[in-house]
Design a protein around this motif. Structure first.
Motif, mmCIF file in Angstrom:
data_model
loop_
_atom_site.group_PDB
_atom_site.id
_atom_site.type_symbol
_atom_site.label_atom_id
_atom_site.label_comp_id
_atom_site.label_asym_id
_atom_site.label_seq_id
_atom_site.Cartn_x
_atom_site.Cartn_y
_atom_site.Cartn_z
ATOM 1 N N GLY A 79 -63.408 -20.749 60.073
ATOM 2 C CA GLY A 79 -62.011 -20.359 59.911
ATOM 3 C C GLY A 79 -61.084 -21.281 60.672
ATOM 4 N N ASN A 80 -59.829 -20.835 60.792
ATOM 5 C CA ASN A 80 -58.795 -21.605 61.497
ATOM 6 C C ASN A 80 -58.639 -21.080 62.920
ATOM 7 O OD1 ASN A 80 -57.965 -23.333 59.335
ATOM 8 N ND2 ASN A 80 -57.089 -21.527 58.369
ATOM 9 N N TYR A 81 -58.549 -22.012 63.858
ATOM 10 C CA TYR A 81 -58.465 -21.669 65.272
ATOM 11 C C TYR A 81 -57.301 -22.392 65.931
ATOM 12 C CZ TYR A 81 -62.995 -19.441 64.918
ATOM 13 O OH TYR A 81 -64.013 -18.600 64.571
ATOM 14 N N ALA A 82 -56.845 -21.820 67.049
ATOM 15 C CA ALA A 82 -55.876 -22.468 67.926
ATOM 16 C C ALA A 82 -56.572 -22.627 69.277
ATOM 17 C CB ALA A 82 -54.620 -21.628 68.072
ATOM 18 N N VAL A 83 -56.438 -23.802 69.869
ATOM 19 C CA VAL A 83 -57.061 -24.094 71.161
ATOM 20 C C VAL A 83 -55.955 -24.280 72.189
ATOM 21 C CG1 VAL A 83 -58.545 -25.691 72.431
ATOM 22 C CG2 VAL A 83 -59.014 -25.196 70.014
ATOM 23 N N LEU A 100 -62.707 -24.904 61.484
ATOM 24 C CA LEU A 100 -64.133 -24.907 61.768
ATOM 25 C C LEU A 100 -64.874 -24.489 60.502
ATOM 26 C CD1 LEU A 100 -66.189 -25.315 64.079
ATOM 27 C CD2 LEU A 100 -66.086 -22.840 64.436
ATOM 28 N N GLU A 101 -65.809 -25.322 60.074
ATOM 29 C CA GLU A 101 -66.583 -25.070 58.857
ATOM 30 C C GLU A 101 -67.924 -24.410 59.201
ATOM 31 O OE1 GLU A 101 -65.235 -25.564 55.926
ATOM 32 O OE2 GLU A 101 -63.493 -26.696 56.619
ATOM 33 N N LEU A 102 -68.686 -24.075 58.172
ATOM 34 C CA LEU A 102 -70.005 -23.464 58.346
ATOM 35 C C LEU A 102 -70.904 -24.325 59.217
ATOM 36 C CD1 LEU A 102 -70.848 -22.270 54.732
ATOM 37 C CD2 LEU A 102 -70.390 -20.832 56.700
ATOM 38 N N ASN A 103 -71.494 -23.731 60.242
ATOM 39 C CA ASN A 103 -72.494 -24.375 61.097
ATOM 40 C C ASN A 103 -72.031 -25.729 61.651
ATOM 41 O OD1 ASN A 103 -74.925 -24.354 62.430
ATOM 42 N ND2 ASN A 103 -76.051 -25.260 60.748
ATOM 43 N N GLN A 104 -70.749 -25.867 61.918
ATOM 44 C CA GLN A 104 -70.182 -27.124 62.410
ATOM 45 C C GLN A 104 -70.020 -27.097 63.927
ATOM 46 O OE1 GLN A 104 -66.078 -27.754 61.270
ATOM 47 N NE2 GLN A 104 -66.184 -29.936 61.628
ATOM 48 N N THR A 105 -70.248 -28.237 64.551
ATOM 49 C CA THR A 105 -69.894 -28.429 65.952
ATOM 50 C C THR A 105 -68.689 -29.349 65.971
ATOM 51 O OG1 THR A 105 -72.161 -28.151 66.729
ATOM 52 C CG2 THR A 105 -70.645 -29.308 68.189
ATOM 53 N N LEU A 106 -67.579 -28.828 66.443
ATOM 54 C CA LEU A 106 -66.329 -29.571 66.486
ATOM 55 C C LEU A 106 -66.075 -29.997 67.930
ATOM 56 C CD1 LEU A 106 -63.938 -30.440 64.736
ATOM 57 C CD2 LEU A 106 -62.859 -28.276 65.274
ATOM 58 N N ASP A 107 -65.967 -31.304 68.166
ATOM 59 C CA ASP A 107 -65.777 -31.833 69.511
ATOM 60 C C ASP A 107 -64.335 -32.298 69.675
ATOM 61 O OD1 ASP A 107 -66.721 -32.507 72.076
ATOM 62 O OD2 ASP A 107 -66.935 -34.600 71.474
ATOM 63 N N LEU A 108 -63.643 -31.742 70.656
ATOM 64 C CA LEU A 108 -62.234 -32.071 70.888
ATOM 65 C C LEU A 108 -62.077 -32.900 72.162
ATOM 66 C CD1 LEU A 108 -60.644 -28.556 70.234
ATOM 67 C CD2 LEU A 108 -60.918 -30.443 68.617
ATOM 68 N N ALA A 109 -61.163 -33.835 72.121
ATOM 69 C CA ALA A 109 -60.792 -34.613 73.306
ATOM 70 C C ALA A 109 -59.393 -34.157 73.716
ATOM 71 C CB ALA A 109 -60.808 -36.098 72.997
ATOM 72 N N VAL A 110 -59.307 -33.450 74.831
ATOM 73 C CA VAL A 110 -58.036 -32.882 75.293
ATOM 74 C C VAL A 110 -57.531 -33.712 76.469
ATOM 75 C CG1 VAL A 110 -56.922 -30.848 76.273
ATOM 76 C CG2 VAL A 110 -58.716 -30.573 74.546
ATOM 77 N N VAL A 111 -56.285 -34.171 76.364
ATOM 78 C CA VAL A 111 -55.663 -34.927 77.447
ATOM 79 C C VAL A 111 -54.456 -34.131 77.928
ATOM 80 C CG1 VAL A 111 -54.535 -37.080 78.110
ATOM 81 C CG2 VAL A 111 -56.431 -37.123 76.470
ATOM 82 N N LEU A 112 -54.501 -33.739 79.196
ATOM 83 C CA LEU A 112 -53.402 -32.981 79.794
ATOM 84 C C LEU A 112 -52.434 -33.925 80.477
ATOM 85 C CD1 LEU A 112 -55.316 -29.988 81.453
ATOM 86 C CD2 LEU A 112 -54.203 -30.078 79.220
ATOM 87 N N GLU A 113 -51.143 -33.611 80.352
ATOM 88 C CA GLU A 113 -50.101 -34.398 81.015
ATOM 89 C C GLU A 113 -49.611 -33.666 82.246
ATOM 90 O OE1 GLU A 113 -46.948 -35.540 78.395
ATOM 91 O OE2 GLU A 113 -48.327 -36.244 76.848
ATOM 92 N N VAL A 114 -49.279 -34.424 83.273
ATOM 93 C CA VAL A 114 -48.770 -33.841 84.513
ATOM 94 C C VAL A 114 -47.439 -33.164 84.234
ATOM 95 C CG1 VAL A 114 -47.979 -34.354 86.850
ATOM 96 C CG2 VAL A 114 -49.961 -35.557 85.913
ATOM 97 N N GLY A 115 -47.260 -31.982 84.790
ATOM 98 C CA GLY A 115 -46.027 -31.219 84.612
ATOM 99 C C GLY A 115 -46.271 -29.768 84.916
ATOM 100 N N GLY A 116 -45.236 -28.965 84.774
ATOM 101 C CA GLY A 116 -45.370 -27.539 85.013
ATOM 102 C C GLY A 116 -45.975 -26.845 83.818
ATOM 103 N N GLN A 117 -46.608 -25.679 84.070
ATOM 104 C CA GLN A 117 -47.245 -24.956 82.976
ATOM 105 C C GLN A 117 -46.226 -24.364 82.005
ATOM 106 O OE1 GLN A 117 -49.887 -22.185 84.929
ATOM 107 N NE2 GLN A 117 -51.623 -23.514 84.519
ATOM 108 N N GLU A 118 -44.967 -24.253 82.448
ATOM 109 C CA GLU A 118 -43.958 -23.747 81.526
ATOM 110 C C GLU A 118 -43.623 -24.783 80.452
ATOM 111 O OE1 GLU A 118 -42.205 -25.794 84.957
ATOM 112 O OE2 GLU A 118 -43.471 -24.045 84.868
ATOM 113 N N GLU A 119 -43.984 -26.054 80.708
ATOM 114 C CA GLU A 119 -43.845 -27.104 79.700
ATOM 115 C C GLU A 119 -45.095 -27.070 78.821
ATOM 116 O OE1 GLU A 119 -42.112 -30.909 81.176
ATOM 117 O OE2 GLU A 119 -42.675 -30.035 83.104
#
Length: 124
Positions: A79-83, A100-119
């Motif tokens: 199904g559809n997901y939000a990360v 995400l499809e049937l029996n899939q492994t989805l690998d994400l590369a997440v890059v966080l930027e410096v700042g406040g969590q309200e941003e």
């Protein structure tokens, strides 16, 4: 003759019983989302909060990154997901429309930027 036939019958039944668990394993339909969370200098972000939300079912699975900045969420239905990824001192990261499809492994590369969590940074 009857004894040979009975032995052959039991051998076939035993062979099928041993193959059954392997065929059941192949029927797995759930997938997983994995990834690495880094900062803008490519340093790992340990202890970041990761939430995987199934958009259609409105269910959320939460985890945290390990010492290497890695996370893994298993047993997700197709199904559809939000990360969403959050960590102190960084802007909130949201990636929606993750399919995400049937029996899939989805690998994400997440890059966080410096700042406040309200941003917030949203990736579509």
């Amino acid at each position: 003759m009857e004894r040979i036939r009975a032995t052959a019958y039991y051998a076939v039944v035993l062979g099928l019983a041993l193959l059954l668990p392997a065929s059941l394993y192949a029927q797995e339909t759930r997938g997983r989302i994995t990834g690495r969370v880094q900062d803008s200098t490519r340093g790992v972000v340990a202890g970041a909060s990761v939430k995987i939300t199934d958009v259609a079912r409105a269910t959320t699975t939460a985890t945290t990154t390990n010492a290497e900045g890695l996370f893994q969420v298993n047993y997700l239905l197709p199904g559809n997901y939000a990360v969403t990824v959050e960590s102190a001192g960084f802007k909130k990261y949201v990636q929606d429309k993750v399919r995400l499809e049937l029996n899939q492994t989805l690998d994400l590369a997440v890059v966080l930027e410096v700042g406040g969590q309200e941003e917030m940074i949203t990736v579509s």
